[in-house]
Design an enzyme around this catalytic site. Structure first.
Site, short mmCIF file in Angstrom:
data_model
loop_
_atom_site.label_atom_id
_atom_site.label_comp_id
_atom_site.label_asym_id
_atom_site.label_seq_id
_atom_site.Cartn_x
_atom_site.Cartn_y
_atom_site.Cartn_z
N LYS A 119 0.86 -1.20 0.00
CA LYS A 119 0.00 0.00 0.00
C LYS A 119 0.88 1.23 0.00
O LYS A 119 1.94 1.24 0.64
CB LYS A 119 -0.91 0.02 1.23
CG LYS A 119 -1.73 1.31 1.35
CD LYS A 119 -2.85 1.22 2.38
CE LYS A 119 -2.45 1.52 3.79
NZ LYS A 119 -1.87 2.87 4.00
N GLU A 188 -9.29 7.68 3.97
CA GLU A 188 -9.13 8.00 5.39
C GLU A 188 -9.56 9.44 5.69
O GLU A 188 -9.31 10.36 4.90
CB GLU A 188 -7.65 7.82 5.81
CG GLU A 188 -7.43 8.18 7.28
CD GLU A 188 -6.11 7.71 7.87
OE1 GLU A 188 -5.34 7.02 7.17
OE2 GLU A 188 -5.86 8.03 9.05
O1 KIV Z 1 -0.80 2.65 8.71
C1 KIV Z 1 -1.99 2.36 8.88
O2 KIV Z 1 -2.37 1.78 9.91
C2 KIV Z 1 -2.94 2.74 7.84
C3 KIV Z 1 -4.39 2.54 8.15
C4 KIV Z 1 -4.82 3.55 9.13
C5 KIV Z 1 -5.22 2.54 6.93
O3 KIV Z 1 -2.57 3.20 6.83
#
Ligand code: KIV
Length: 279
Positions: A119, A188
């Site tokens: 991600k 978010e």
């Molecule tokens: O780093 C994380 O925990 C995240 C989530 C809040 C989506 O990116």
């Protein structure tokens, strides 16, 4: 017990993509082996978030995460899970400079952890990074709206989607992340109606955090969700347990028993040479 990842039949990034508009996708962060073991039967996706830098390592922001930190926690979560799709966050500084930098970091994460996807944060500005990683066969989850890696630049954790210009920019970010090939996108800290609009605007699943029940799935930081967070708990968090209280209570009882010599009692010491002692 360490799981054999090769024996796994895991949920893939493609399985997650196909769940658009279906039964909501259940996601939580996980950073360690025991937590992955406990969560794996209940979730579709485990995110090794760069929030680990704050939650477990005590940094002030997620900028404290390093590639090595993400890989070590990714390996632990992979060892502790057998079913969930495991996604590992790309830490700040590992991908923004160029598509080539992003591909090198994503390959390291996938090769060294065996995770299903990575991600990264960003919309229009990160389209070429997402496209380059996807072109290497590595699934990418996007992350738009409030982007914790940009809090210093943004001057704090600011909710997105409050102005027409910002809504238009978010819609464009979502479109571009989808067009670049992401299999899903985290939304978010965004006004509820805007998160719902973004969800209907793209054909990949949206995963909300501080967003909307209309999103295709939800994610929370595990320590927030079980009431382990010792600092400020964000408004969007629902605490489903109070482990802060349980741990403080256990520590207080242990301390009292050690001081009064009630612990260790007869059941927790070795007293005979008969071999019948409990181990
Ligand atoms: O780093 C994380 O925990 C995240 C989530 C809040 C989506 O990116």
């Amino acid at each position: 017990m360490t799981r054999d990842p090769s024996a796994d039949s895991r949920i893939s990034a493609e399985d997650i993509r196909r769940r658009k508009g279906g039964v909501p996708i259940v996601c939580l962060t996980a950073y360690t082996y025991p937590i992955a073991r406990l969560l794996d039967p209940h979730v579709d996706l485990l995110l090794v978030g760069d929030s680990v830098a704050m939650v477990l390592h005590g940094h002030a922001t997620t900028l404290g995460a390093s590639l090595e930190m993400m890989i070590a926690h990714g390996q632990a979560v992979m060892r502790g899970s057998a079913k969930a799709c495991v996604v590992v966050d790309m830490p700040a500084g590992s991908y923004e400079a160029s598509p080539a930098q992003a591909v090198a970091a994503a390959k390291r994460i996938v090769e060294e952890t065996g995770c299903q996807a990575v991600k990264l944060e960003g919309g229009v500005d990160m389209a070429s990074q997402i496209a380059a990683i996807v072109a290497e066969g590595i699934p990418v989850m996007g992350h738009i709206g409030l982007q914790p890696q940009s809090v210093e630049k943004d001057g704090g954790y600011k909710i997105k989607g409050r102005t027409q210009d910002n809504i238009a920019a978010l819609l464009r970010d979502a479109e571009v992340v989808e067009a670049a090939g992401a299999f899903s996108v985290v939304i978010e800290g965004t006004m509820e109606a805007v998160a719902a609009k973004l969800t209907h605007h793209v054909s990949i699943p949206t995963i909300g955090i501080g967003a909307s029940a209309d999103c295709d799935g939800q994610i929370l930081v595990i320590d927030d969700m079980v009431g382990m967070t010792v600092d400020r708990v964000p408004k969007f968090v629902k605490e489903y347990a109070n482990l802060r209280g349980a741990i403080a209570d256990a520590a207080a009882r242990y301390a009292a028993e050690v001081r009064s010599r009630a612990f260790p009692g007869p059941g927790h010491v070795f007293t005979t040479a008969s071999g019948k002692d409990k181990t």
